[in-house]
Write a protein that holds these residues in place. Sequence first.
Motif, PDB file in Angstrom:
ATOM      1  N   LYS A  46       0.797  -1.226   0.000  1.00 39.92           N
ATOM      2  CA  LYS A  46       0.000   0.000   0.000  1.00 39.92           C
ATOM      3  C   LYS A  46       0.830   1.276   0.000  1.00 39.92           C
TER       4      LYS A  46
ATOM      5  N   SER B  73       2.269   3.074   2.574  1.00 46.93           N
ATOM      6  CA  SER B  73       1.743   4.035   3.555  1.00 46.93           C
ATOM      7  C   SER B  73       2.742   5.134   3.901  1.00 46.93           C
TER       8      SER B  73
ATOM      9  N   TYR C 250      -3.251  -4.228  -3.629  1.00 46.49           N
ATOM     10  CA  TYR C 250      -3.807  -2.884  -3.548  1.00 46.49           C
ATOM     11  C   TYR C 250      -3.928  -2.247  -4.938  1.00 46.49           C
TER      12      TYR C 250
END
Length: 384
Positions: A11, A13, A56
């Motif tokens: 992802k 982050s 993702y």
Amino acid sequence: MIKAVLMAGGKGSRIRPLTLSRPKPMIPVANRPMIEYIVEKVKKAGYDELIVTLSYLKSQIKNLLEEDYPDMNILYSVEQKPLGTAGGVKKAAKYIDDTFFVLSGDVLVDVDLNELLRFHKENKALATLVLTPVDNPSHFGIAVLDDENQIIKFLEKPSPQEVFSKMANTGTYILEPEILDYISTKKGEVDFSQDVFPQLIKEQAGIYGYVLDGYWNDVGRPKTYLQANYDVLNKKIKTKPYGRKLPEGVGRLGDIWIGKGVKIGNKVRLIGPVVMGDNCVIEENCVLGQNTVIGDNVHLEKKSTIKGSVIFPDSTIKEDSYLKDCIVDSDCVIERGSYIEKGAILGSHVHLGSHSRVRSKRSIYNSTVILPESIVDSDYPIVT
């Protein structure tokens, strides 16, 4: 047949908000998705069998690869939940029947894959890790080698007190299919560095380190992302930027690449290296300084200055604005007289009001509206 497993499911982050609307391997570096640099390396080394682990926003990666690389045999392994680096490879085991590379979709590394394969085979290794010396090893796995390049000690992300080596794991491996027997997914996520490699070392199963003295960048943070763009522009990464080179002349110094349909106004200063995408408009009296990347369809109004920044496609920078060493995602509007400081990130569809200032290292998430004459000295996170 030897395949490359490309891990592209994370992802990202640590580099939000850039990954709110795209997976991290799709973030553009010098106007081309990061994943292209990795796939091109595999292709140029003579390999056309690719296994891509996805999770993702998976359709973005799949669509790009199918459109740009129709001549490669690409298989996909989709993770419904996070499995970890080793767990993701284990899930793709049905596609693996020979020696295979493992590459990260967010790591740029200038390693000769064929030379790595030769080293791996000469040592009859079960696993070979590409290692490189670093100044600060606390963000990475670290290793100690014996005289025969076998790894005898390994630790993932050590604290300052635990550091025993500055030889870092680059996240690039070549493995034998037998390693899949060491990966058990019964406990959820399984990581190569945390779970598998320490076990191999303990059992003296044949884990080796290939020391790289070439380019490597773990593009996981804003600082390293900007650096990746700078390194492409300064030819530390072999892949050239898109576009044609402008000849040097009055107001044009250094390497300057521009795409199709670019319009450059009077008295514009271009100080390379600089790259501009297609259909950009640079109005009169603007300055584009060193290490600047401008995406497609960006409009830079008069008397604005961009230095060391990355501007994603379809954004508008109004007159008298100043951007330095920052990142602006797509479809943003920066109103006149604004100033964005070093290390700041604006997500997509941000509207920054006139005469506003975004302080260093601040993040403004997608679709945020900042009122005129604001001073942004704290992050603007997602509103849920």
